[in-house]
Design an enzyme around this catalytic site. Structure first.
Site, PDB file in Angstrom:
ATOM      1  CG  ASP A 116      -2.138  -0.958   0.956  1.00 54.58           C
ATOM      2  OD1 ASP A 116      -2.148  -1.602  -0.105  1.00 54.58           O
ATOM      3  OD2 ASP A 116      -3.024  -1.053   1.813  1.00 54.58           O
ATOM      4  CG  ASP A 162      -7.050  34.071 -35.035  1.00 60.03           C
ATOM      5  OD1 ASP A 162      -6.490  34.020 -36.148  1.00 60.03           O
ATOM      6  OD2 ASP A 162      -6.990  33.167 -34.195  1.00 60.03           O
ATOM      7  N   GLY A 214      -7.194  30.294 -36.356  1.00 55.65           N
ATOM      8  CA  GLY A 214      -8.120  30.807 -37.352  1.00 55.65           C
ATOM      9  C   GLY A 214      -7.428  31.349 -38.577  1.00 55.65           C
ATOM     10  CG  LEU A 215      -4.044  34.680 -40.039  1.00 60.48           C
ATOM     11  CD1 LEU A 215      -5.012  35.447 -40.933  1.00 60.48           C
ATOM     12  CD2 LEU A 215      -3.065  35.666 -39.386  1.00 60.48           C
TER      13      LEU A 215
END
Lengths: 517, 421
Positions: free
Chosen positions: A36, A280, A415-416
């Site tokens: 353990d 963007d 995005g761009l």
């Protein structure tokens, strides 16, 4: 009996370890067999803690079972107390010791040690890690802040406690720092943060605050409820993840503290709103996102995804059933079926079926997403060594919102970039077989290989798929390469679903229509 | 609960009993399931067992690994009859899902043993219903086994399944103890060059055909932690060859030599066959000797590889073992390595981790070999460490791994020299 290949949560005694490790002057003695002690490495390796967790294990063996494990437990408690001199001694049992019923609490009390002894009942065969952490923290608070303990109101600014931050928590260290800053700006002092970094004396001072802030309900809810009922302390329950939630959090705190939040709200603006409104980010609109984690982080992530990034939440779930109600309520808002399960194979099936564009999840969802080649960001424990970064990286507060924007958006194509890729995709220099121009002419890209993770082979099993006609294959090549893989997978999935053996042009465009939105 | 140093045999042994900072035998599943790709390991245990396995192995990368835990729940504890039915159900579901499985190991855990769930009976019951799959059981529990002893128990459970090697068959070599495939192939080539063509490795790479055992079997152990399995093989007639374990140039030479002698390989042939590998190993070790010679090393108990590795590091690289801790000392099996340790080396068996850490702090060794729970805390105290678990998961046996093995110990020291932060 439940068949488990992997589990999101450890047993409840690991939760108790997380609380003990988070605190100072607290030691946990666990009645437990050899093996353990593995749980120590969660703290020393994953969280890179530089000290051993304050936990002593009895390490009973088979041959002890016939004789006297109770004596072994008492001796271990006495030795641990002598060596570590803790203010508070937590005593409990792991799963195996629970079966031999030695009553750790009673045995420890009988030793009459000069320390506060807090016995823990950790039902291993019913409960899990978060429950164990919440129970341990609640027992500590109950013991150290008895009902007769009168609050001492200190002069000066209103004071609040931060409840729930813990060892092995997902970004708890950074969240605490962020919320401290936010409260300071608002004119509220932090009385005590607990369990993270707290001593027994600190916990005893909890009632001195004007109110509690429950940052992590999974760990602090029981304690907060008890402080509410016994000491009449109100609780701020809004979890400040995301811009909207943080603003609500500020207003809730301000109301309890009797402070005007306007100045603080004006000063502490996040960049997220403008980053999200800038052009963007148009491409983020309606990105299909699947969210899974602990209930608190999952519900908060869904709100940020939908309201602050303009994503579409297509799946939402949690692995901790104790908080299923919160997830069900949120799922209703997004019109999705809540997924409440601790079976990661079920989560994998859901992700595979939904084909999201982004997965927000735990380390397990990160692995699932990797297998399915879907972008992913981690939002919740169970966490991995990389989720404890060297840099400041909170999830909460206004800076936390900035972090969320970056970490969720970066896995996606910008995005761009997306726009330029589409514009130039037919240029002779610009195709997926051409290498990056900065590497010079004649550079050919290496063959893409699957990078094995941490040295172990990742097996990607190829499903049986329909064959492609040459026309359809040619048409597929006209699709920009960064979405081609997805188009291929979607089309093949569509074909399989429709029972189409041969994918032609019509199938390709039928699939496009089917998945299009 | 520490005993004074006992004079016993050639080496004084410090025996300790207390908190043990070691894994239990379940952990062996992590390498056993990779060695035998047609076997599945079903732990019958608790959430802790499942959590241990995933924490020790970093399991998240697998969609469906070939091991799992049947987690005992509250309602199972209500009545044993119910639990057997539950186990049958879980096994049924598992085998339907994985028709590729040829051998299923039911692995006992601490909870299953404490509640006296009889997995050997469950295995024979299930075997009766499923003739196509071999169903065996063994214990990997922490109350009975330490870390690598899980492999010992697993192999011992397989021994009765091994076919009989006819008493009059020519001698066959059996190399027992899991080795990486690449290392097996290297050894197989060396044995073949010496003229020992009949070589079996146990465990085998698949469980469809198991190696035969009988009085003609000559047994060479590749791992020091499989004493129970070795005795089970001996009881089936196998003759145990003892030697140093095949670590480094000298250890590998001694180990191969034991086989060569047992098969009557002449000395000239033996020397000729091993010469190139031995030379490569020596060259590879020389590169690290400078870094390691004279450095003091402390072994915390972990895998039972400690005594052979301490022999390798002291004899072949000039390191000074301060204390060699091992969870269990099998004096017969590691006799040759133990005898080669420098005089005055403390060998300790068992563990009381707090007392042992006191000794580490007092000795301030140059390198401490320890488990993952202790490594960063010791580093934070300014003590260099080597993760013991890497010694179990990396190919370290034989001539061509000797340099890699030395490098594992040299790297932490080299890194400390490099860093300026």
């Amino acid at each position: 009996m439940q068949l488990a290949v992997w589990t999101y949560e450890g047993p409840p005694h690991v939760g108790a370890m997380r609380v003990a490790t988070a605190m100072k002057g607290v030691h946990l003695v666990l009645h437990a067999p050899q093996g353990d002690t593995y749980a120590d490495l969660l703290f020393t390796m994953i969280e890179r803690r530089s000290a051993r967790p304050p936990v002593t294990y009895t390490t009973f063996e088979g041959r002890d079972l016939g004789s006297d494990t109770a004596t072994l437990f008492k001796r271990t408690v006495a030795d641990a107390h002598a060596r570590f001199q803790p203010d508070v001694l937590l005593v409990g049992a792991s799963c195996t010791a629970e079966l031999i019923q030695d009553d750790p609490g009673g045995l420890a009390e009988a030793l009459r040690l000069p320390a506060t002894v807090v016995p823990l009942e950790l039902p291993s065969y019913q409960r899990k890690e978060h429950w164990g952490a919440a129970e341990t923290f609640y027992r500590l608070v109950r013991t150290l802040c008895p009902a007769e303990r009168a609050a001492v109101r200190l002069p000066g600014r209103p004071r609040a406690n931060l409840l729930g931050p813990c060892a092995l928590g997902f970004r708890h260290r950074d969240d605490v720092e962020e919320i401290r800053k936010l409260l300071d700006m608002l004119g509220v002092d932090v009385n005590v943060v607990a369990p993270l970094g707290a001593t027994a004396d600190d916990v005893a001072r909890l009632p001195d605050a004007n109110f509690n802030i429950l940052l992590y309900p999974e760990i602090g809810a029981e304690a907060a409820r008890w402080l509410e009922q016994t000491h009449g302390m109100p609780t701020v329950r809004t979890v400040p993840i995301g811009v909207g939630a943080t603003a609500e959090f500020v207003e809730e705190v301000a109301a309890l503290a009797g402070i005007d939040p306007t100045a603080a709200l004006d000063a502490a603006a996040s960049r997220l709103p403008w980053w999200s409104r800038s052009v963007d980010s148009n491409y983020l609109t309606g990105k299909r996102v699947f969210i899974f984690g602990d209930a608190t982080h999952a519900v908060a992530a869904a709100r940020v995804a939908a309201d602050e990034l303009g994503f579409e939440v297509v799946g939402l779930g949690c692995y901790n059933r104790e908080f299923a109600r919160e997830v069900r309520t949120a799922a209703e808002r997004y019109g999705v079926k809540p997924l409440i399960t601790d079976d990661h194979l079920e989560v994998e099936d859901a992700i595979a079926a939904l084909q999201p564009e982004l997965v927000l999840g735990t380390q397990m969802e990160r692995h699932i997403a990797k297998r399915l080649r879907i972008p992913c960001a981690v939002i919740s424990s169970p966490a991995h060594v990389q989720d404890f970064p060297a840099r400041h990286s909170p999830q909460m507060g206004f800076e936390g919102a900035n972090v969320l924007f970056d970490t969720w958006v970066h896995p996606l194509v910008m995005g761009l970039e997306e726009h330029l890729l589409a514009m130039f995709r037919d240029d002779p220099e610009f195709h997926d077989e051409a290498g990056p121009s900065h590497l010079g002419a004649g550079h050919t890209p290496p063959v893409l290989t699957v990078v094995p993770d941490t040295g172990s082979a990742m097996v990607v099993e190829a499903p049986v798929v329909a064959g492609w006609t040459p026309e359809a294959e040619t048409e597929l090549k006209k699709i920009p390469f960064f979405v081609r893989g997805k188009a291929r997978r979607n089309t093949e999935a569509f074909a399989a679903q429709q029972g189409i053996a041969r994918i032609d042009l019509a199938t390709l465009y039928d699939a496009k229509a089917f998945y299009g939105r | 609960m520490s005993a004074p140093r006992l004079a016993e045999g050639v080496q004084p042994v410090l025996r300790e009993r207390g908190q043990r900072e070691v894994f239990c035998g379940l952990t062996g599943i992590v390498w056993l399931h990779r060695k035998m790709p047609d076997a599945f390991f079903l732990v019958v245990g608790s959430r802790t067992c499942a959590h241990l396995l995933q924490s020790a192995a970093g399991v998240m990368i697998f969609a469906e690994p070939r091991f799992a835990t049947a987690i005992i729940e509250e309602r199972d504890l209500a009545g044993l009859a119910d639990m057997n039915a539950e186990l049958d159900r879980v096994v049924g579901r598992l085998l339907e899902r994985r028709p590729d499985i040829r051998t299923l190991f039911l692995v006992g855990s601490c909870p299953s043993e404490v509640i006296k769930l009889d997995l050997s009976r469950a295995a024979s019951r299930l075997q009766g219903e499923r003739p196509g799959v071999r169903i065996l059981s063994y214990s990997g529990s922490g109350i009975e086994t330490t870390f690598t002893q899980g492999e010992d128990a697993c192999l011992a459970a397989m021994v009765p399944e091994l076919p009989v090697l006819a008493a009059d068959s020519p001698p066959r070599l059996m190399v027992a103890g899991t080795l990486p495939d690449v290392v097996e192939d290297q050894f197989r080539r060396l044995f073949a060059e010496m003229g020992i063509e009949q070589v079996d490795f146990f465990p085998p790479r698949g469980t469809a055909t198991l190696p035969a055992v009988g009085p003609s079997t000559r047994l060479l152990l590749a791992q020091p932690f499989i004493g129970t399995a070795a005795r089970a093989l001996e009881s089936r007639g196998a003759k145990l060859l003892t030697a140093q374990f095949p670590f480094g140039a000298e250890g590998t030479t001694a180990w191969l030599h034991a086989a060569a002698r047992a098969f009557g390989v002449d000395e000239m042939t033996f020397r000729r066959v091993i010469a190139p590998g031995r030379e490569r190993a020596k060259r590879a070790l020389a590169r690290h000797a400078e870094k390691l010679a004279g450095k003091r090393i402390f072994f915390m108990p972990d895998s039972q590889l400690e005594v052979p590795l301490a022999r390798f590091l002291s004899v072949e690289l000039g390191m000074v073992p301060v204390e060699v801790g091992t969870p269990y000392l099998d004096r017969t099996i590691v006799a040759d390595d133990l005898a080669a340790l420098p005089e005055g080396t403390t060998v300790s068996e068992g563990q009381d981790v707090d007392l042992q850490l006191d000794r580490v702090r007092a000795a301030r060794p140059d390198l401490t070999v320890c488990g993952l729970g202790l490594a960063n805390p010791l580093e934070a105290e300014g003590l260099a460490t080597k993760w013991a678990i890497e010694l179990v998961f990396s190919p370290i046996h034989g001539f061509d791994q000797a340099g890699d093995l030395a490098e594992l110990f040299a790297r932490p020291l080299r890194r400390r020299d490099l860093l300026r932060v």
